[in-house]
Design a protein around this motif. Sequence first.
Motif, mmCIF file in Angstrom:
data_model
loop_
_atom_site.group_PDB
_atom_site.id
_atom_site.type_symbol
_atom_site.label_atom_id
_atom_site.label_comp_id
_atom_site.label_asym_id
_atom_site.label_seq_id
_atom_site.Cartn_x
_atom_site.Cartn_y
_atom_site.Cartn_z
ATOM 1 N N ARG A 1 37.580 31.518 41.356
ATOM 2 C CA ARG A 1 38.833 32.111 41.907
ATOM 3 C C ARG A 1 39.001 32.967 43.338
ATOM 4 O O ARG A 1 39.998 32.795 44.254
ATOM 5 N N SER B 1 42.538 29.026 38.944
ATOM 6 C CA SER B 1 44.230 29.349 39.174
ATOM 7 C C SER B 1 44.780 28.681 38.148
ATOM 8 O O SER B 1 45.873 29.806 37.997
ATOM 9 N N ARG B 2 44.788 27.742 37.423
ATOM 10 C CA ARG B 2 45.238 27.468 36.523
ATOM 11 C C ARG B 2 44.711 28.738 35.302
ATOM 12 O O ARG B 2 45.518 28.697 34.284
ATOM 13 N N PHE B 3 43.914 29.939 35.188
ATOM 14 C CA PHE B 3 44.136 30.046 33.989
ATOM 15 C C PHE B 3 44.463 31.675 34.086
ATOM 16 O O PHE B 3 43.686 32.452 35.408
ATOM 17 N N THR B 4 45.932 31.567 34.079
ATOM 18 C CA THR B 4 46.784 33.095 34.221
ATOM 19 C C THR B 4 46.522 33.721 32.629
ATOM 20 O O THR B 4 47.076 32.758 31.679
ATOM 21 N N ARG C 1 42.062 26.940 43.496
ATOM 22 C CA ARG C 1 43.092 25.878 42.710
ATOM 23 C C ARG C 1 43.015 25.639 41.343
ATOM 24 O O ARG C 1 43.343 25.666 40.567
ATOM 25 N N TRP C 2 41.475 25.189 41.322
ATOM 26 C CA TRP C 2 40.792 24.831 39.538
ATOM 27 C C TRP C 2 41.220 26.379 38.843
ATOM 28 O O TRP C 2 41.881 26.093 37.830
ATOM 29 N N ALA D 1 49.693 32.960 31.258
ATOM 30 C CA ALA D 1 50.199 31.526 29.996
ATOM 31 C C ALA D 1 49.511 31.758 28.751
ATOM 32 O O ALA D 1 49.918 31.602 28.174
ATOM 33 N N HIS E 1 43.083 29.311 26.437
ATOM 34 C CA HIS E 1 42.284 30.270 27.567
ATOM 35 C C HIS E 1 43.039 31.564 28.330
ATOM 36 O O HIS E 1 43.612 31.875 28.645
ATOM 37 N N GLY F 1 42.587 34.255 30.477
ATOM 38 C CA GLY F 1 43.334 34.455 32.224
ATOM 39 C C GLY F 1 42.489 35.213 33.442
ATOM 40 O O GLY F 1 41.145 35.477 32.383
ATOM 41 N N GLU G 1 44.508 38.189 39.119
ATOM 42 C CA GLU G 1 44.721 37.620 41.239
ATOM 43 C C GLU G 1 43.452 38.565 41.835
ATOM 44 O O GLU G 1 42.938 39.901 41.687
ATOM 45 N N ASP H 1 39.174 23.522 46.781
ATOM 46 C CA ASP H 1 39.507 22.894 45.129
ATOM 47 C C ASP H 1 39.165 23.654 44.185
ATOM 48 O O ASP H 1 39.954 23.847 43.127
#
Length: 375
Positions: free
Chosen positions: A294, A351-354, A348-349, A357, A173, A175, A178, A345
């Motif tokens: 985000r 923000s998992r795509f960075t 937070r969902w 990672a 995936h 990212g 920010e 929420d």
Amino acid sequence: MAARRVLVDLLGFTGSRGGTETYVRELLPRIAALLPDTRFAALTGRDGTDRVSAFFPGRVQTVSWVGSDPATWALGAVAATDLLARRGRADLVWAPANFGPVFRGVPRVVTVHDAIYDEVPGGLAQRAQRSATSLLMRRSAQTADRVVTVSHAAADSIGRFLGVPASRIAVVHNGSSEPAPVAAPGGILSALALPADRPVVLSVGNRMPHKNFPGLLRALATIAPAERPMTVIVGSKLPDPLADDVVRLGLERDVILPGWVTDDQLEALYQRADLYVCPSLAEGFGLPVVDALRRRVPVLAHDVPVLREVGGDAARYADARDADTFGAAITAALRAPVDDVARADAQRWASRFTWDAAAEATAGVLDRVLAERAR
């Protein structure tokens, strides 16, 4: 032990190709840090040298006869990349922008972001160019040692349309960036003259057919003028190809087409927006959906698997192919905005795509192919 050599094909990098260029700008410095025993070199065209040199973690070689046009980029990928990789004794070629060499040679990883040229072929005027691009992508993907793609939905399409077996596809995936809130969004957006008493809908993307912005305009035209939001559609050179549709549908007082905007202007638009709308019929990933979530901006997206993959339960979905349905969904979303808990929420969902990672997983793919070559 000698350092491993990776040649990165950036012949198509011009600074104006959107998401694929964000991808390489974000990933390459991170990957180089993760693989300290690997030396990276880049190939780019004459229009990309300065832009690539600004972020690339290694030597940049310019192929002077490759310009910004897709034809010379494609010719360079087919005729020059593998040849120059051999001359430079590269252990691996990485082509991160959909296609590279089309014959087997130096081991190769290619990132195929989507199979949209096959999924949404466009009108008659576009099909000749798209069929040639699709052929190059297919041959490049089929002859690569590994294909990286950015979503499970894209992997399914690549298997179906490009004929690449699932065993050779790695899903990594993308990212997202920010949030970088600006201090005075109103001042930054003053040239757009956004009315304070109207809700604002934001949408971002190029004007390729699969983005379906004419469909969004038709949906807006179904909304009663008293409830119609002010809509800002970012992402085109001016004059914008959508301008004629805006006039034809009588939306001149309801739609702003600002062209390309700066990073600060885009952040300000996210801060001002009441709703982000993604009418795309197909995407490889759908990065603006994640970027909006985000930033705690509610999202309405076309109901396709890839946008559900990246938007999850944090977004709303409706059929953007039907103007009445999509227009009603826009109105419903503006009438019933999500609360602060739901926005948190969603953040937070997303923000998992960075990019950290994404870089770690992509570095792992490159490392494995390099290790296979060394055996």
